[in-house]
Design a protein around this motif. Sequence first.
Motif, PDB file in Angstrom:
ATOM      1  N   VAL A 213      55.299   7.277   7.330  1.00 35.09           N
ATOM      2  CA  VAL A 213      55.285   8.433   8.238  1.00 35.09           C
ATOM      3  C   VAL A 213      55.313   7.942   9.690  1.00 35.09           C
ATOM      4  CG1 VAL A 213      53.909  10.377   9.070  1.00 35.09           C
ATOM      5  CG2 VAL A 213      54.189  10.016   6.635  1.00 35.09           C
ATOM      6  N   GLY A 214      54.560   6.870   9.936  1.00 37.30           N
ATOM      7  CA  GLY A 214      54.509   6.314  11.286  1.00 37.30           C
ATOM      8  C   GLY A 214      55.858   5.802  11.760  1.00 37.30           C
TER       9      GLY A 214
ATOM     10  N   THR B  83      57.548  11.447  25.526  1.00 33.23           N
ATOM     11  CA  THR B  83      56.486  12.444  25.301  1.00 33.23           C
ATOM     12  C   THR B  83      55.885  12.283  23.910  1.00 33.23           C
ATOM     13  OG1 THR B  83      58.192  13.850  26.239  1.00 33.23           O
ATOM     14  CG2 THR B  83      56.031  14.832  25.890  1.00 33.23           C
ATOM     15  N   MET B  84      56.787  12.186  22.921  1.00 33.10           N
ATOM     16  CA  MET B  84      56.303  12.072  21.554  1.00 33.10           C
ATOM     17  C   MET B  84      55.564  10.761  21.356  1.00 33.10           C
ATOM     18  SD  MET B  84      55.870  13.311  18.619  1.00 33.10           S
ATOM     19  CE  MET B  84      56.889  14.750  18.381  1.00 33.10           C
TER      20      MET B  84
ATOM     21  N   THR C 260      61.578   6.825  19.724  1.00 32.96           N
ATOM     22  CA  THR C 260      61.467   8.263  19.986  1.00 32.96           C
ATOM     23  C   THR C 260      61.340   8.515  21.492  1.00 32.96           C
ATOM     24  OG1 THR C 260      60.252  10.248  19.371  1.00 32.96           O
ATOM     25  CG2 THR C 260      58.944   8.269  19.734  1.00 32.96           C
ATOM     26  N   ASN C 261      61.378   9.782  21.887  1.00 37.82           N
ATOM     27  CA  ASN C 261      61.246  10.089  23.303  1.00 37.82           C
ATOM     28  C   ASN C 261      59.832   9.774  23.796  1.00 37.82           C
ATOM     29  OD1 ASN C 261      59.604  12.763  23.002  1.00 37.82           O
ATOM     30  ND2 ASN C 261      61.275  12.842  21.516  1.00 37.82           N
TER      31      ASN C 261
ATOM     32  N   PRO D  28      62.582   7.314  14.848  1.00 31.76           N
ATOM     33  CA  PRO D  28      63.233   8.301  13.968  1.00 31.76           C
ATOM     34  C   PRO D  28      64.573   7.844  13.395  1.00 31.76           C
ATOM     35  CG  PRO D  28      62.533   9.320  16.027  1.00 31.76           C
ATOM     36  CD  PRO D  28      62.305   7.857  16.176  1.00 31.76           C
ATOM     37  N   GLN D  29      65.275   6.969  14.109  1.00 39.36           N
ATOM     38  CA  GLN D  29      66.590   6.567  13.584  1.00 39.36           C
ATOM     39  C   GLN D  29      66.494   5.753  12.308  1.00 39.36           C
ATOM     40  OE1 GLN D  29      69.941   5.314  15.614  1.00 39.36           O
ATOM     41  NE2 GLN D  29      69.377   6.267  17.563  1.00 39.36           N
TER      42      GLN D  29
ATOM     43  N   ALA E  51      47.172  10.370  19.350  1.00 35.81           N
ATOM     44  CA  ALA E  51      46.726  10.810  18.020  1.00 35.81           C
ATOM     45  C   ALA E  51      46.248   9.625  17.200  1.00 35.81           C
ATOM     46  CB  ALA E  51      47.862  11.518  17.289  1.00 35.81           C
TER      47      ALA E  51
ATOM     48  N   ALA F  33      65.045   6.691   9.806  1.00 32.16           N
ATOM     49  CA  ALA F  33      65.271   7.674   8.736  1.00 32.16           C
ATOM     50  C   ALA F  33      66.747   7.697   8.373  1.00 32.16           C
ATOM     51  CB  ALA F  33      64.801   9.062   9.170  1.00 32.16           C
TER      52      ALA F  33
ATOM     53  N   ALA G 218      52.118  11.093  22.727  1.00 32.90           N
ATOM     54  CA  ALA G 218      51.338  11.977  21.851  1.00 32.90           C
ATOM     55  C   ALA G 218      50.913  11.248  20.584  1.00 32.90           C
ATOM     56  CB  ALA G 218      52.153  13.216  21.493  1.00 32.90           C
ATOM     57  N   LEU G 219      51.845  10.474  20.014  1.00 30.01           N
ATOM     58  CA  LEU G 219      51.531   9.756  18.776  1.00 30.01           C
ATOM     59  C   LEU G 219      50.470   8.687  19.003  1.00 30.01           C
ATOM     60  CD1 LEU G 219      55.009   9.214  17.055  1.00 30.01           C
ATOM     61  CD2 LEU G 219      53.199  10.776  16.384  1.00 30.01           C
TER      62      LEU G 219
ATOM     63  N   ILE H 205      58.841   6.776  10.864  1.00 27.43           N
ATOM     64  CA  ILE H 205      59.738   7.906  11.164  1.00 27.43           C
ATOM     65  C   ILE H 205      59.327   8.535  12.504  1.00 27.43           C
ATOM     66  CG2 ILE H 205      60.580  10.166  10.395  1.00 27.43           C
ATOM     67  CD1 ILE H 205      61.462   7.868   8.622  1.00 27.43           C
ATOM     68  N   GLY H 206      58.015   8.576  12.761  1.00 26.66           N
ATOM     69  CA  GLY H 206      57.533   9.158  14.009  1.00 26.66           C
ATOM     70  C   GLY H 206      57.914   8.337  15.217  1.00 26.66           C
ATOM     71  N   PHE H 207      57.671   7.038  15.151  1.00 25.59           N
ATOM     72  CA  PHE H 207      57.959   6.187  16.313  1.00 25.59           C
ATOM     73  C   PHE H 207      59.443   5.826  16.412  1.00 25.59           C
ATOM     74  CE2 PHE H 207      53.357   5.292  16.273  1.00 25.59           C
ATOM     75  CZ  PHE H 207      53.092   5.373  17.637  1.00 25.59           C
TER      76      PHE H 207
END
Lengths: 344, 448
Positions: free
Chosen positions: A70-71, A302-303, A299-300, A77-78, A310, A80, A306-307, A73-75
């Motif tokens: 999951v991490g 902002t995300m 990823t961008n 995304p490509q 979190a 995926a 945020a990640l 894909i979050g950090f």
Amino acid sequence: MTLTLEVIGISVLWLFLFLYVIVASIDFGAGFFNAYSAFTNKQHILTNIIQRYLSPVWEVTNVFFVFFFVGIIGFFPQTAFYYGTTLLVPASIALILLAIRGSYYAFATYGAKINHRGYIYMYGLSGLLLPAALSPVLAISEGGFINMVDGNPHLDYWALFTSPLMWSIVVLSIAAVLYISAVFLTWYANKAGDVKATDLMRKYALIWAGPAIITATGIIYELRGHSPEHYENLLDLWWVFAISFLLFVGTVYLIWKRRNYGLAFILLVGQFFTAFFAYGLSHFPYLLYPYLTIYDSFTNETMAIALIVAFIAGLGLLLPSLYLLFRLFLFDKDYVKGKSDYHA
Amino acid sequence: MVLEDTALLSRILTLLTLSFHIIYATIGVGVPLMIMIAQWVGIKKNDDHYILLARRWARGFVITVAVGVVTGTAIGLQLSLLWPNFMQVAGNVIALPLFMEVFAFFFEAIFLGIYLYTWDRFEDQRKHLLLLIPVALGAAASSVFITIVNAFMNSPQGFEVLNGELVNVSPFLAIFNPAMPTKVAHVVATAFLTCAFLLASIAALRIIRGSTHIYHKKALHLTMKLGLVFAIATAIIGDFSGKYLAEYQPEKLAAAEWHFETEEGADLVLFGVLDGEEPKYAIRIPYALSILAHSLPNAEVTGLNEFPEDEVPPLWIHYLFDIMVSIGMWLAFIAFVYVAASWRGWKFIKQKWFLWLTLISGPLALVAIEAGWWFTEVGRQPWILRGYMTVEEAATTSGQVDLMIILFAGLYFILGIGTIVVLLRMYKRNPIEKELAAREAQKGGEKE
């Protein structure tokens, strides 16, 4: 390499992957040793020790794996797009094995108390097949197994299955699983004061130390032919691998001398930690050579922020909870020795 | 050829995995709360039966959690394997709740392990109750986070597309999308509702089978009361969900209700079959759709004819909607009857026919969960991200999906059978009478 968000992201993920490798190895290896001891009629020696460790933590082990994918894909995304498309078959097989293992472990230990041999063998075997199913990802990340067709990545199975690199990684992963697991269980059995189990696990640890270190060295050699650039990077980090090797020698020495199994396990973790991070560092900055680097797949901003926030908050919750879990089970003398069974 | 349509095959495999997973996921969200309540009642009333209720539920719960964990892992990874293009976007915009879901899951897993293996280890049962709070919270939180991701797919926001690139991403705007409040509330409330009824079914079954033990009566009483509370909550949230649909996804509501022409004072269509554009054999409730959509009997409800044909969801979702709503009403009705009758002291709720009705309500609740998810998912076809990305565009290009369907179908079949066999064995070998006797003997032994 400066400390950018990308580097923080990949370091966090690499750390979690490492933790998964350690806890999953203990888990997979334990299943195998349990099956092997059943096969050689020594099951009575090991089963209790293994179950007492695994029961409260097997679910947690699984989460480390989920956390990693999951991490990533979050950090990134490509990943995926590239890995998702190409890994359908190997990842699905790994998932099925994982599902069979996890659920049947619960069915057997919490539920029906099945002691059927066939089941024990299947459980043990799946523990070896899992690292074999997961490890080709490392080979794929080296590049050379993915072709782009109409802008979509396709995995070249023939190239992958005929590649000595892939098979070396598979063999290494199995040897490492058995080695890590055996060292941990030696320590755990010793803590429980179970002399027979300790002796048996000590024997397995010594047996698997050789194959683990030989295959690890072999892979560095394979990389020389497969990806020269990566090989050069590895050589630049030779001193980290030297430290790793010294830690390996330390572990084997302590196990051999029947001394200080706790320290032996810590040295083992240190050995894999240094080797794992040196390997990751030499792979930098590629996630999938040559298509994907950590920079162009990130990823961008902002995300990413945020990640990371979190992640820190989550860790604040997680670390005390994990500490509690360890204190109650792993480091609780009465529990480890099996004096009291408080299972619901 | 059909078999080469990877988008269709990917849909089938996702449907298969999710339909199987949500059974266990629903139990996973709701049962910890029930265990917690039973444990709490047991401590408060100083009644060992409730503590035992919690303990026995917990044992069965482990089995369902195990399958829930592994199938959840499967769907988590399948999202990337089957829908790589979608996950690329999701990673950029909606990764935060996805990530937080894992933390919630982690948290739950740790404390569940502790809870299960510390029975009687703490002298004080209240300490043990404290361990259940993170389990129940973690379970509910993970369903909240994952539902946020699903809500985002229904009403995507928090990003802009500029020349095929995602810009101006705002993770919090993506999280607090319009579908989120109703969806999250509905998922959590129905999970609690379903679990209350599933556990009531078990109690009813034991009584029907002839056990006269007070334990089962207490279990039935507790779960039916909880069932009523959650049924009322579900009905209220369901009404809000209707209003959400009318506002943001009118095509889904219109397809569910076979509502073709935009009109004021729209009828609610119950049951029936569709013949062209005319529902036959249907029950029509005048003005009810307008009330459901906008709270006013004469409000205008958008009809299907307003939408381009290739953006209209399949019309058979009407049946799913009907199944879900009817079962929801039924659950509220039977829980109400039970609670009212037991309050008035009426005896009929102790008769077999009523127990049978209670017994079938648990499985029916699961049917409603399935129907509800199918409705919401099929109802946003052809989109995977409503208004942005179709299912076709998101699917993998890998050619081996058909083989994977067969493998996973086999796996779920084995896991499903395994769950049933193990649970049946577990409770048959150790009925409550036996366990109570064993506990008595142990306590007697301690006193000597």
